[in-house]
Scaffold this motif. Sequence first.
Motif, PDB file in Angstrom:
ATOM      1  N   SER A  51     -15.538  -2.275  -6.510  1.00  0.00           N
ATOM      2  CA  SER A  51     -15.157  -2.583  -5.128  1.00  0.00           C
ATOM      3  C   SER A  51     -15.203  -4.094  -4.961  1.00  0.00           C
ATOM      4  O   SER A  51     -15.803  -4.800  -5.788  1.00  0.00           O
ATOM      5  CB  SER A  51     -16.089  -1.898  -4.120  1.00  0.00           C
ATOM      6  OG  SER A  51     -17.416  -2.369  -4.285  1.00  0.00           O
TER       7      SER A  51
ATOM      8  N   SER B  75       0.854  -1.183   0.000  1.00  0.00           N
ATOM      9  CA  SER B  75       0.000   0.000   0.000  1.00  0.00           C
ATOM     10  C   SER B  75       0.887   1.228   0.000  1.00  0.00           C
ATOM     11  O   SER B  75       2.034   1.186   0.465  1.00  0.00           O
ATOM     12  CB  SER B  75      -0.908  -0.005   1.237  1.00  0.00           C
ATOM     13  OG  SER B  75      -1.714   1.140   1.286  1.00  0.00           O
ATOM     14  N   SER B  76       0.363   2.340  -0.543  1.00  0.00           N
ATOM     15  CA  SER B  76       1.146   3.571  -0.603  1.00  0.00           C
ATOM     16  C   SER B  76       1.363   4.159   0.785  1.00  0.00           C
ATOM     17  O   SER B  76       2.252   4.977   0.994  1.00  0.00           O
ATOM     18  CB  SER B  76       0.442   4.594  -1.499  1.00  0.00           C
ATOM     19  OG  SER B  76      -0.868   4.865  -1.002  1.00  0.00           O
TER      20      SER B  76
ATOM     21  N   ARG C 214     -16.785   1.847 -11.967  1.00  0.00           N
ATOM     22  CA  ARG C 214     -16.154   1.852 -10.642  1.00  0.00           C
ATOM     23  C   ARG C 214     -16.277   0.454 -10.043  1.00  0.00           C
ATOM     24  O   ARG C 214     -17.261  -0.257 -10.302  1.00  0.00           O
ATOM     25  CB  ARG C 214     -16.818   2.878  -9.715  1.00  0.00           C
ATOM     26  CG  ARG C 214     -16.639   4.322 -10.182  1.00  0.00           C
ATOM     27  CD  ARG C 214     -15.198   4.768 -10.005  1.00  0.00           C
ATOM     28  NE  ARG C 214     -15.014   6.169 -10.387  1.00  0.00           N
ATOM     29  CZ  ARG C 214     -14.589   6.591 -11.561  1.00  0.00           C
ATOM     30  NH1 ARG C 214     -14.313   5.695 -12.522  1.00  0.00           N
ATOM     31  NH2 ARG C 214     -14.435   7.867 -11.819  1.00  0.00           N
TER      32      ARG C 214
ATOM     33  N   ASP D  66      -7.827  -2.892  -1.466  1.00  0.00           N
ATOM     34  CA  ASP D  66      -8.845  -2.402  -2.398  1.00  0.00           C
ATOM     35  C   ASP D  66      -8.974  -0.887  -2.237  1.00  0.00           C
ATOM     36  O   ASP D  66      -9.932  -0.385  -1.658  1.00  0.00           O
ATOM     37  CB  ASP D  66     -10.173  -3.101  -2.097  1.00  0.00           C
ATOM     38  CG  ASP D  66     -11.325  -2.558  -2.940  1.00  0.00           C
ATOM     39  OD1 ASP D  66     -11.045  -2.015  -4.021  1.00  0.00           O
ATOM     40  OD2 ASP D  66     -12.487  -2.668  -2.490  1.00  0.00           O
ATOM     41  N   ASP D  67      -7.983  -0.141  -2.742  1.00  0.00           N
ATOM     42  CA  ASP D  67      -8.016   1.320  -2.600  1.00  0.00           C
ATOM     43  C   ASP D  67      -7.998   2.041  -3.951  1.00  0.00           C
ATOM     44  O   ASP D  67      -7.720   3.229  -4.029  1.00  0.00           O
ATOM     45  CB  ASP D  67      -6.846   1.793  -1.729  1.00  0.00           C
ATOM     46  CG  ASP D  67      -5.484   1.468  -2.335  1.00  0.00           C
ATOM     47  OD1 ASP D  67      -5.443   0.816  -3.410  1.00  0.00           O
ATOM     48  OD2 ASP D  67      -4.463   1.855  -1.732  1.00  0.00           O
ATOM     49  N   ASP D  68      -8.296   1.290  -5.027  1.00  0.00           N
ATOM     50  CA  ASP D  68      -8.319   1.885  -6.374  1.00  0.00           C
ATOM     51  C   ASP D  68      -9.672   1.565  -7.002  1.00  0.00           C
ATOM     52  O   ASP D  68      -9.938   0.425  -7.380  1.00  0.00           O
ATOM     53  CB  ASP D  68      -7.180   1.306  -7.225  1.00  0.00           C
ATOM     54  CG  ASP D  68      -7.103   1.951  -8.605  1.00  0.00           C
ATOM     55  OD1 ASP D  68      -8.010   2.756  -8.946  1.00  0.00           O
ATOM     56  OD2 ASP D  68      -6.162   1.617  -9.347  1.00  0.00           O
ATOM     57  N   ARG D  69     -10.545   2.563  -7.131  1.00  0.00           N
ATOM     58  CA  ARG D  69     -11.898   2.330  -7.623  1.00  0.00           C
ATOM     59  C   ARG D  69     -11.923   1.944  -9.098  1.00  0.00           C
ATOM     60  O   ARG D  69     -12.926   1.473  -9.614  1.00  0.00           O
ATOM     61  CB  ARG D  69     -12.762   3.567  -7.399  1.00  0.00           C
ATOM     62  CG  ARG D  69     -12.247   4.802  -8.102  1.00  0.00           C
ATOM     63  CD  ARG D  69     -13.057   6.020  -7.707  1.00  0.00           C
ATOM     64  NE  ARG D  69     -12.544   7.234  -8.330  1.00  0.00           N
ATOM     65  CZ  ARG D  69     -13.099   8.432  -8.174  1.00  0.00           C
ATOM     66  NH1 ARG D  69     -14.163   8.564  -7.396  1.00  0.00           N
ATOM     67  NH2 ARG D  69     -12.594   9.481  -8.768  1.00  0.00           N
ATOM     68  N   ARG D  70     -10.785   2.105  -9.782  1.00  0.00           N
ATOM     69  CA  ARG D  70     -10.728   1.740 -11.202  1.00  0.00           C
ATOM     70  C   ARG D  70     -10.140   0.355 -11.429  1.00  0.00           C
ATOM     71  O   ARG D  70     -10.057  -0.103 -12.566  1.00  0.00           O
ATOM     72  CB  ARG D  70      -9.910   2.779 -11.961  1.00  0.00           C
ATOM     73  CG  ARG D  70     -10.551   4.160 -12.002  1.00  0.00           C
ATOM     74  CD  ARG D  70      -9.586   5.208 -12.490  1.00  0.00           C
ATOM     75  NE  ARG D  70      -8.437   5.333 -11.592  1.00  0.00           N
ATOM     76  CZ  ARG D  70      -7.418   6.169 -11.773  1.00  0.00           C
ATOM     77  NH1 ARG D  70      -7.407   6.965 -12.828  1.00  0.00           N
ATOM     78  NH2 ARG D  70      -6.438   6.211 -10.900  1.00  0.00           N
ATOM     79  N   GLN D  71      -9.774  -0.327 -10.321  1.00  0.00           N
ATOM     80  CA  GLN D  71      -9.132  -1.638 -10.456  1.00  0.00           C
ATOM     81  C   GLN D  71     -10.186  -2.696 -10.757  1.00  0.00           C
ATOM     82  O   GLN D  71     -11.038  -3.016  -9.926  1.00  0.00           O
ATOM     83  CB  GLN D  71      -8.384  -2.001  -9.165  1.00  0.00           C
ATOM     84  CG  GLN D  71      -7.676  -3.343  -9.195  1.00  0.00           C
ATOM     85  CD  GLN D  71      -6.729  -3.474 -10.366  1.00  0.00           C
ATOM     86  OE1 GLN D  71      -7.039  -4.130 -11.364  1.00  0.00           O
ATOM     87  NE2 GLN D  71      -5.574  -2.792 -10.262  1.00  0.00           N
TER      88      GLN D  71
ATOM     89  N   GLY E  90     -13.574   1.572  -4.172  1.00  0.00           N
ATOM     90  CA  GLY E  90     -12.149   1.784  -3.985  1.00  0.00           C
ATOM     91  C   GLY E  90     -11.777   2.432  -2.670  1.00  0.00           C
ATOM     92  O   GLY E  90     -10.706   3.041  -2.570  1.00  0.00           O
ATOM     93  N   GLN E  91     -12.603   2.294  -1.654  1.00  0.00           N
ATOM     94  CA  GLN E  91     -12.326   2.923  -0.362  1.00  0.00           C
ATOM     95  C   GLN E  91     -11.962   1.892   0.714  1.00  0.00           C
ATOM     96  O   GLN E  91     -11.987   2.207   1.894  1.00  0.00           O
ATOM     97  CB  GLN E  91     -13.557   3.717   0.100  1.00  0.00           C
ATOM     98  CG  GLN E  91     -13.930   4.857  -0.824  1.00  0.00           C
ATOM     99  CD  GLN E  91     -12.812   5.876  -0.932  1.00  0.00           C
ATOM    100  OE1 GLN E  91     -12.289   6.345   0.075  1.00  0.00           O
ATOM    101  NE2 GLN E  91     -12.425   6.210  -2.164  1.00  0.00           N
TER     102      GLN E  91
END
Length: 706
Positions: A229, A139-140, A227, A154-159, A190-191
């Motif tokens: 999740s 994670s960043s 989007r 799961d922090d990228d809503r476009r993944q 993505g949150q």
Amino acid sequence: MKLRVFWSCLLGLCLMGGITASAKNTELTQDLTAALKTAPAGLPLDGVFTPGTTPENQAAIIQSKNPSSPETQVMAVTRQNHQVGMMWSTDQNAIDLRHDAELSMWLYLGKSTEKLRAGDGMALVLQNDRRGLRATPRSSQNPPGETLGVWGVDDDRRQANSAAIASRAILYSWALEFDTFMNTKLADWGQAAAFDAGISDHAHIAANYPGQAKTYQRHDRNFWPARYSYQMNHMGMVTGNQNFLANGNWHHMTLTWDALRSEVTYKFNDKQPSEGIVVPGQEMKTQTFAIDREKIDPDNTGQVRWGFTGATGTAAANQLVVIDRSESMIDASAEAKLTNLSTDNVVQDGQQVKEEDRLRLDYEVDYRDGRRAWRDVAADLRLPDHMTFTSAQVAYADGTEETLDLDAIKQHHLQVKLRTLSRSNPTAKIWLMGQIDEHTKALKIAPQTSTFRGGNQLLTAKTPGFVAFPQLDLALEVTEKNVDVPLGETTVIHGRVQSSDGQALNETETLKVYAQLGRRTVQAASVAADGTFELSPDATDLKLGRNTLKLFAKDAYGNRSADQTVILNVTGSLTFDTVGRQGSFKQTVLTGRAQHIRTNNDWSLQVSDTRQSGSQWKLQAAATPFTTAENDRLDGQLVYRTGHGDLPLTESAVTVERGTTLTDHTVTNVAQTWNARHGLGIRVGAGAQAGDYQTTITWTLADTPE
């Protein structure tokens, strides 16, 4: 000025927005102190576990503050908000997947309150991530609380690729999560807030492979722009209410690895924090999970590192672990046994022993297998209360023996340092000889748990709980030893029970006096506080004649007095069962000649004899002359006809019948035997005149000999 007003309003809004960070920290600190003060007994962890080496790791090994377990060390996985923690086994303490193993531990998962909700949880992890001690979710910044320090991010809503989520987890791993914070917000794309979507809003335990794409299920927003999740697939799940896990209690769990079946079985709440006290809602729950070894050991090393990870976000908790057994290195067992040498029986829970019984307390420690010998084993023997020991020894499988110093027993504890146990010397047996201390009332002696601690192993052995009752010499006295009792009646026997050596009677509510006729108990009487008693046998139990009653006192703990004998002489009686008030004779026509007149059948005369068989009796009769109402006398006389002639009945009594009792109760119907040749009648003369005559007969029943 506007800038100052703006910041003042912002500060006001922050202060009104629930519990402050400072308040959270204070509550968490207080909770940590309370948890450490109640930490169960466990192993020292230095050299067995080590914190992960990632910079963000906050896990640490800290000391228990419970005075009953001073050597216990505690893994503190997380203790504040926005933390991640990893604690891993050392290389020497890895699990060998080729052999069965058992891990036993206590878990503290925080305490949810009205002000502070516990979160997010922690996980027990088996892993062969090539990063080793540096393994952590990618994670960043600090991994989100949802990951519990092991799952994908799961922090990228476009993944759109679940494999990408899995690639950010600890790889080649299996995790058993203890999730105390529900992340159910699928719409928060993505949150890192949706892993728990689809399950009830309750705390839970569940397992899966963090580094496998199938562990994560994608959910799409069905309008542009796209989007995504992710929901996690929860396997082997155990659920409960919201405080099922984070309830401020320590929870015990045992995890076993079955190498042949390649299965992990976990039993949660399989022990209670306090001996004999079941915490409501902490019933045992168990699940079994089949492990695909290729997913956790792709290089087929046969080894797997294990440990604990955790993460927190805005919710936080003290997430703590105490290890009390690890068979990954040493497989051993401990057992306690109490033997009553006086009865040659092993004492079981709830059984009774006597004060004078000789007892032997045995502890046996067996080293069954392991990668290394079991060294520096410290036995803390917690001995049963109310016992005094006369000798103690320890013997080893290799034949060596040691005598233990009884003076080292302090407050029912005996500390024993055992020699190294290994395959060549696998067994240590400790035994202590002793007796129950003198006492005057029954004692409930509680079970005691001893510990055997060494290396990365902590074993326990529990003695049975039992009841010890005092040895009392009971003395029974009775005031009546020979009593006459009429048949069909009873009597009251009085007496007293005392202790012959002057001790107080032992719990008189359990003390009774028993009466036996032969082998049959016919009566039991309670004993008053002063030792007195009254006992009345049931009349139906008493037989005619001599009844030998054996009396003895006995309590519930086996104390018994000597027997006392009471003779009850049950006496029968000789009575008229029935006597008619009047009777008549047959009407007779006078002929001018002497004649005999018989009785009618309206006479009633019965003799009842309840004396012993063989008793004799005699019936006597006396009669007045026959007269009319005008006092005219009959030319005749009342007689009693026998086989030897007629007996005139005058005003002087004469014996007319004799009888012998054939059974214990004989009724003789005398009048029924009367006929023309036997029994009562009238002998009239030739000059008898017609008229109504009467006489008075007096019957006498006697048991006196002639």
